[in-house]
Motif scaffolding. Structure first.
Motif, PDB file in Angstrom:
ATOM      1  N   SER A  28     -19.805  -4.432  51.024  1.00 58.07           N
ATOM      2  CA  SER A  28     -19.581  -5.795  50.551  1.00 58.07           C
ATOM      3  C   SER A  28     -18.109  -6.204  50.671  1.00 58.07           C
ATOM      4  O   SER A  28     -17.792  -7.371  50.543  1.00 58.07           O
ATOM      5  CB  SER A  28     -20.041  -5.931  49.099  1.00 58.07           C
ATOM      6  OG  SER A  28     -19.161  -5.237  48.247  1.00 58.07           O
ATOM      7  N   GLU A  29     -17.240  -5.260  50.879  1.00 66.49           N
ATOM      8  CA  GLU A  29     -15.812  -5.456  51.111  1.00 66.49           C
ATOM      9  C   GLU A  29     -15.045  -5.982  49.904  1.00 66.49           C
ATOM     10  O   GLU A  29     -13.908  -6.389  50.026  1.00 66.49           O
ATOM     11  CB  GLU A  29     -15.566  -6.343  52.324  1.00 66.49           C
ATOM     12  CG  GLU A  29     -16.077  -5.722  53.603  1.00 66.49           C
ATOM     13  CD  GLU A  29     -15.803  -6.582  54.820  1.00 66.49           C
ATOM     14  OE1 GLU A  29     -15.013  -7.535  54.729  1.00 66.49           O
ATOM     15  OE2 GLU A  29     -16.375  -6.278  55.874  1.00 66.49           O
ATOM     16  N   ALA A  30     -15.636  -5.992  48.743  1.00 69.31           N
ATOM     17  CA  ALA A  30     -14.890  -6.288  47.522  1.00 69.31           C
ATOM     18  C   ALA A  30     -14.196  -5.002  47.087  1.00 69.31           C
ATOM     19  O   ALA A  30     -14.783  -3.916  47.164  1.00 69.31           O
ATOM     20  CB  ALA A  30     -15.821  -6.799  46.429  1.00 69.31           C
ATOM     21  N   TYR A  31     -12.968  -5.121  46.649  1.00 64.83           N
ATOM     22  CA  TYR A  31     -12.155  -3.953  46.319  1.00 64.83           C
ATOM     23  C   TYR A  31     -12.841  -3.048  45.297  1.00 64.83           C
ATOM     24  O   TYR A  31     -12.939  -1.836  45.503  1.00 64.83           O
ATOM     25  CB  TYR A  31     -10.787  -4.412  45.796  1.00 64.83           C
ATOM     26  CG  TYR A  31      -9.903  -3.283  45.363  1.00 64.83           C
ATOM     27  CD1 TYR A  31      -9.299  -2.453  46.303  1.00 64.83           C
ATOM     28  CD2 TYR A  31      -9.675  -3.022  44.010  1.00 64.83           C
ATOM     29  CE1 TYR A  31      -8.493  -1.415  45.921  1.00 64.83           C
ATOM     30  CE2 TYR A  31      -8.867  -1.990  43.617  1.00 64.83           C
ATOM     31  CZ  TYR A  31      -8.274  -1.178  44.562  1.00 64.83           C
ATOM     32  OH  TYR A  31      -7.474  -0.144  44.177  1.00 64.83           O
ATOM     33  N   ILE A  32     -13.328  -3.619  44.211  1.00 64.21           N
ATOM     34  CA  ILE A  32     -13.944  -2.808  43.166  1.00 64.21           C
ATOM     35  C   ILE A  32     -15.230  -2.149  43.670  1.00 64.21           C
ATOM     36  O   ILE A  32     -15.537  -1.018  43.297  1.00 64.21           O
ATOM     37  CB  ILE A  32     -14.190  -3.631  41.878  1.00 64.21           C
ATOM     38  CG1 ILE A  32     -14.532  -2.716  40.693  1.00 64.21           C
ATOM     39  CG2 ILE A  32     -15.291  -4.644  42.066  1.00 64.21           C
ATOM     40  CD1 ILE A  32     -13.382  -1.911  40.185  1.00 64.21           C
ATOM     41  N   ASP A  33     -15.971  -2.829  44.551  1.00 65.13           N
ATOM     42  CA  ASP A  33     -17.190  -2.246  45.112  1.00 65.13           C
ATOM     43  C   ASP A  33     -16.859  -1.032  45.981  1.00 65.13           C
ATOM     44  O   ASP A  33     -17.595  -0.036  45.962  1.00 65.13           O
ATOM     45  CB  ASP A  33     -17.948  -3.280  45.938  1.00 65.13           C
ATOM     46  CG  ASP A  33     -18.513  -4.412  45.086  1.00 65.13           C
ATOM     47  OD1 ASP A  33     -18.479  -4.297  43.843  1.00 65.13           O
ATOM     48  OD2 ASP A  33     -18.971  -5.413  45.668  1.00 65.13           O
TER      49      ASP A  33
END
Length: 182
Positions: A28-33
């Motif tokens: 998903s390329e979100a940092y936290i993910d």
């Protein structure tokens, strides 16, 4: 044991499923993910190595380190619950994987109560310095299941102690005796 092989195979498949779910979540390329997915992949990979006992050099490295607790039931339980908590935050696929991981560890414990020999093949006794020797076989298998309260004098919470089997020659040092005389 056939049961032991079955649980090792099932565990390996569950850890591979957890890794797959985590990698998809990281896309998903979100940092936290990415961070959560990376931690979950790391936990699942370590547990896969422990479960399959391959590759040997990593297993030996883990056994001879301060992380040898992961070879015990309690260590595996903690790691699986931690991975499940991360998986529960990964959407529907993560929820399914986390639930399967929880059912696996609880299933192993349930079968371990019924089949202590298979359980003892899967896990090692904790190496935490406590005395695990007990005299009768029934309590020995209970201690092997991970409960340490019966192996310590007075239980794990320091409760009262029975004095009938107290032997001052073996259980008191000279310093204990001198402190008691004051």
């Amino acid at each position: 044991h056939k049961l032991t092989r079955s649980f090792r195979t099932l565990s390996a498949l569950v850890y591979l499923l957890d890794i797959t779910c985590s990698i998809f979540f990281m896309l998903s390329e979100a940092y936290i993910d990415i961070i959560v997915g990376f931690y979950t992949v790391a936990i699942a990979l370590v547990m896969l190595v422990v479960c399959t006992e391959f590759p040997n050099f990593i297993v030996e490295r883990l056994e001879n380190s301060r992380y040898d607790f992961i070879f015990t039931f309690r260590g595996r339980y903690v790691m699986d619950v931690l991975a499940s908590l991360f998986l529960f935050g990964m959407g529907f696929f993560g929820l399914v994987c986390g639930t399967i991981t929880c059912f696996l560890i609880f299933g192993i414990r349930f079968v371990g109560v019924k089949q202590p020999d298979a359980f003892n093949e899967l896990f090692r006794i904790p190496n935490d310095g406590t005395d695990r020797s007990v005299s009768d076989d029934a309590s020995a298998s209970y201690v092997d299941m991970g409960d340490e309260s019966i192996s310590r004098p007075g239980g794990s919470r320091g409760g009262s102690r029975q004095y009938e089997d107290f032997d001052p020659d073996t259980e008191l040092s000279q310093g204990d005796f001198e402190r008691g005389m004051r």
